[in-house]
Design an enzyme around this catalytic site. Structure first.
Site, PDB file in Angstrom:
ATOM      1  N   GLU A 297     -73.104 -63.646 -31.864  1.00  0.00           N
ATOM      2  CA  GLU A 297     -72.253 -64.837 -31.768  1.00  0.00           C
ATOM      3  C   GLU A 297     -72.837 -65.999 -32.552  1.00  0.00           C
ATOM      4  O   GLU A 297     -72.112 -66.875 -32.998  1.00  0.00           O
ATOM      5  CB  GLU A 297     -72.085 -65.253 -30.295  1.00  0.00           C
ATOM      6  CG  GLU A 297     -70.751 -64.861 -29.719  1.00  0.00           C
ATOM      7  CD  GLU A 297     -70.536 -65.367 -28.295  1.00  0.00           C
ATOM      8  OE1 GLU A 297     -71.275 -66.247 -27.811  1.00  0.00           O
ATOM      9  OE2 GLU A 297     -69.608 -64.867 -27.663  1.00  0.00           O
ATOM     10  N   HIS A 318     -81.843 -38.538 -29.742  1.00  0.00           N
ATOM     11  CA  HIS A 318     -81.106 -37.277 -29.660  1.00  0.00           C
ATOM     12  C   HIS A 318     -79.623 -37.468 -29.954  1.00  0.00           C
ATOM     13  O   HIS A 318     -78.830 -36.540 -29.783  1.00  0.00           O
ATOM     14  CB  HIS A 318     -81.308 -36.651 -28.276  1.00  0.00           C
ATOM     15  CG  HIS A 318     -82.745 -36.311 -28.008  1.00  0.00           C
ATOM     16  ND1 HIS A 318     -83.252 -35.027 -28.131  1.00  0.00           N
ATOM     17  CD2 HIS A 318     -83.801 -37.091 -27.670  1.00  0.00           C
ATOM     18  CE1 HIS A 318     -84.554 -35.040 -27.854  1.00  0.00           C
ATOM     19  NE2 HIS A 318     -84.908 -36.280 -27.578  1.00  0.00           N
ATOM     20  N   LYS A 431     -58.202 -64.345 -27.856  1.00  0.00           N
ATOM     21  CA  LYS A 431     -57.727 -65.023 -26.641  1.00  0.00           C
ATOM     22  C   LYS A 431     -56.344 -65.630 -26.864  1.00  0.00           C
ATOM     23  O   LYS A 431     -55.489 -65.574 -25.985  1.00  0.00           O
ATOM     24  CB  LYS A 431     -58.712 -66.123 -26.234  1.00  0.00           C
ATOM     25  CG  LYS A 431     -60.033 -65.611 -25.708  1.00  0.00           C
ATOM     26  CD  LYS A 431     -60.857 -66.771 -25.183  1.00  0.00           C
ATOM     27  CE  LYS A 431     -62.281 -66.380 -24.948  1.00  0.00           C
ATOM     28  NZ  LYS A 431     -63.152 -67.522 -24.702  1.00  0.00           N
TER      29      LYS A 431
HETATM   30  O1  PA5 Z   1     -71.740 -67.710 -25.416  1.00  0.00           O
HETATM   31  C1  PA5 Z   1     -70.633 -68.083 -25.066  1.00  0.00           C
HETATM   32  O2  PA5 Z   1     -70.299 -69.251 -25.182  1.00  0.00           O
HETATM   33  C2  PA5 Z   1     -69.637 -67.121 -24.459  1.00  0.00           C
HETATM   34  O3  PA5 Z   1     -70.119 -65.845 -24.428  1.00  0.00           O
HETATM   35  C3  PA5 Z   1     -69.335 -67.536 -23.046  1.00  0.00           C
HETATM   36  O4  PA5 Z   1     -70.531 -67.602 -22.330  1.00  0.00           O
HETATM   37  C4  PA5 Z   1     -68.392 -66.587 -22.364  1.00  0.00           C
HETATM   38  O5  PA5 Z   1     -67.208 -66.505 -23.101  1.00  0.00           O
HETATM   39  C5  PA5 Z   1     -68.081 -67.056 -20.959  1.00  0.00           C
HETATM   40  O6  PA5 Z   1     -67.573 -68.363 -20.974  1.00  0.00           O
HETATM   41  P1  PA5 Z   1     -67.482 -69.217 -19.663  1.00  0.00           P
HETATM   42  O7  PA5 Z   1     -68.830 -69.473 -19.165  1.00  0.00           O
HETATM   43  O8  PA5 Z   1     -66.813 -70.487 -20.087  1.00  0.00           O
HETATM   44  O9  PA5 Z   1     -66.635 -68.452 -18.686  1.00  0.00           O
END
Ligand code: PA5
Length: 458
Positions: A297, A318, A431
């Site tokens: 990310e 394996h 989303k």
């Molecule tokens: O790193 C990030 O920002 C995302 O992975 C969020 O943590 C994830 O989408 C969960 O979001 P939230 O804490 O708003 O539910």
């Protein structure tokens, strides 16, 4: 100043050895890269780089007030007392770090053998009805509680699972008692979960506004589940603080977090665009899952970034071993080594019919060690550069150190790559489509567009 209790000290720092990657990067390039990394580290520490409003994680290990840590310990003790099972509900950065730490540290000696510790289960990390139904079946007859973690409060997977679990708590224990069985970790000021928690009078912990999800392990997001599991969160923060001193304060030449960022960068520019994080201890499996989110990310944007993958050896030798050895050669490997906290002796009669007499008196750890060296040499000989990271031991302090080490390497590496390592704009694309298909109010236009695209097939 944080008071450390329980006698669990820090065992050391995370170390990098790049010996087996030096066929692919040369010493001069590393020197130049280290100078560049030191400049980017300064930018990070001065909070002058891209996304600097999300660099609150830099000081988490030294800023955690004793009062907050004590509140976490108290809330954890309270949940333990009323529950034999605690469900931690969250996804992405609100899930993976907690799971990584819990699985890495399961069974460490600091967990009191006399305490009866609850089982910790996870929810809200998929939309699988089958998975949730199995969880509900498993909770039947158990005294369970829920820790819900969501910074935004609008993440569908988490919100839906929490709704179902909260309904079940109310059905089982009544509205009043259900409230004492929920702890919410969310934004301190805004959001659906924030408002719900306030209106219901739930116990809450703040997710700092200047810390993004994937950098939030050392906030209540990770610390509350760890405390519920009987882990020493003070020692974890202390380990992270010592790694912080080394990673932010060491000269570039001896700074292993910078060295790791540089080695990855150079391997990437030499044509390796996949990093395979491997280990020979299954307890590191979810550390790999957390690491994939952290780097994926953070780096994967503007058409750049190394694809983070993980594998568990010897198991995956394996299955994936053939590809690593003789596939496209687009990957490098980073093997994380940690000594097993326990060993199993192997005793075998000289005339044992399974032909294993040659192993008599060897331990499983010795066999695992030899398998690791054998793999290192084989992969190197197959043209795969191998970086080696050593975690000193399986302890809270080492987990905290590893988290901090990877976070610094990721942030500095992101700056070297010329991207903002603290945003994740691409996560929104699916989303938008999903909310439109689910007819979330306000998404009618996108819904019509998606339907006509599906009809057209492009
Ligand atoms: O790193 C990030 O920002 C995302 O992975 C969020 O943590 C994830 O989408 C969960 O979001 P939230 O804490 O708003 O539910």
């Amino acid at each position: 100043m944080l008071e450390i209790r329980g006698g669990v000290g820090m065992s050391g720092l995370i170390r990098l050895d790049d010996t087996w990657a030096l066929d692919h990067i040369d010493a001069e390039e590393i020197d130049g890269g280290m100078r560049e990394a030191a400049l980017q580290l300064q930018l990070l520490v001065d909070r002058k780089g891209a996304g600097s409003e999300y660099t609150g994680w830099l000081n988490l290990p030294i800023d955690a007030p004793d009062s907050v840590v004590a509140r976490l310990e108290h809330a954890a003790a309270d949940l333990r007392e009323q529950s034999d099972t605690v469900v931690v509900c969250g996804i992405g950065g609100s899930y993976l770090g907690a799971r990584a730490g819990l699985e890495f540290l399961a069974g460490v000696p600091s967990r009191s053998a006399t305490d009866s510790l609850p089982d910790i289960l996870f929810a809200g990390n998929s939309l699988s009805s089958w998975q949730l139904q199995k969880l509900l079946d498993r909770l039947a007859g158990h005294r369970f509680s829920v820790v819900v973690i969501s910074k935004s409060g609008t993440t569908l997977e988490t919100a839906v699972a929490f709704h179902i679990l909260r309904t079940e708590l109310v059905r089982r224990f009544g509205a009043g008692k259900a409230r004492t069985r929920i702890v919410a970790i969310t934004d301190s000021e805004h959001g659906t979960l924030h408002d719900l928690a306030r209106d219901q009078g739930l116990v809450t912990f703040d997710l700092p506004r200047d810390v993004g999800g994937r950098y939030s392990v050392l906030t209540p997001v990770g610390l509350l589940p760890f405390a519920i599991a009987g882990l020493n969160i003070r020692a974890m923060l202390q380990g992270a603080a010592e790694q912080r001193t080394a990673s932010l304060g060491s000269p570039a030449a001896t700074n292993d977090a910078l060295h790791y960022a540089v080695a990855r960068r150079l391997l990437n520019t030499s044509g390796k665009n996949i990093e395979l994080l491997t280990s020979f201890e299954p307890c590191l499996h979810f550390v790999g899952e957390w690491w994939k989110q952290l780097f994926g990310e953070s780096e994967g944007k503007n058409g750049k970034g190394i694809f983070p993958a993980s594998a568990e050896f010897t198991t995956d030798l394996h299955s994936l071993g053939q590809y690593v050895q003789e596939g496209t050669h687009s990957l490098f490997e980073t093997v994380v080594d940690v000594p097993a906290p326990a060993d199993v002796a192997f005793l075998c009669d000289a005339d044992s019919p399974d032909g294993l007499a040659y192993l008599n008196g060897r331990s499983l750890s010795a066999m695992n060690h030899d398998a690791r060296i054998a793999t290192l040499l084989a992969h190197h000989d197959g043209g795969v550069p191998v970086l080696q990271l050593t975690v000193p031991d399986v302890s809270e302090g080492s987990f905290g150190a590893a988290v901090y080490f990877f976070e610094v390497a990721c942030a500095v590496g992101g700056y070297m790559l010329g991207i903002n390592p603290f945003d994740q704009p691409g996560v929104e694309a699916y989303k938008h489509n999903m909310f439109a298909l689910l007819a979330k109010p306000g998404t009618e236009v996108e819904a019509a567009d998606i339907r006509s695209r599906l009809a057209r097939g492009n």
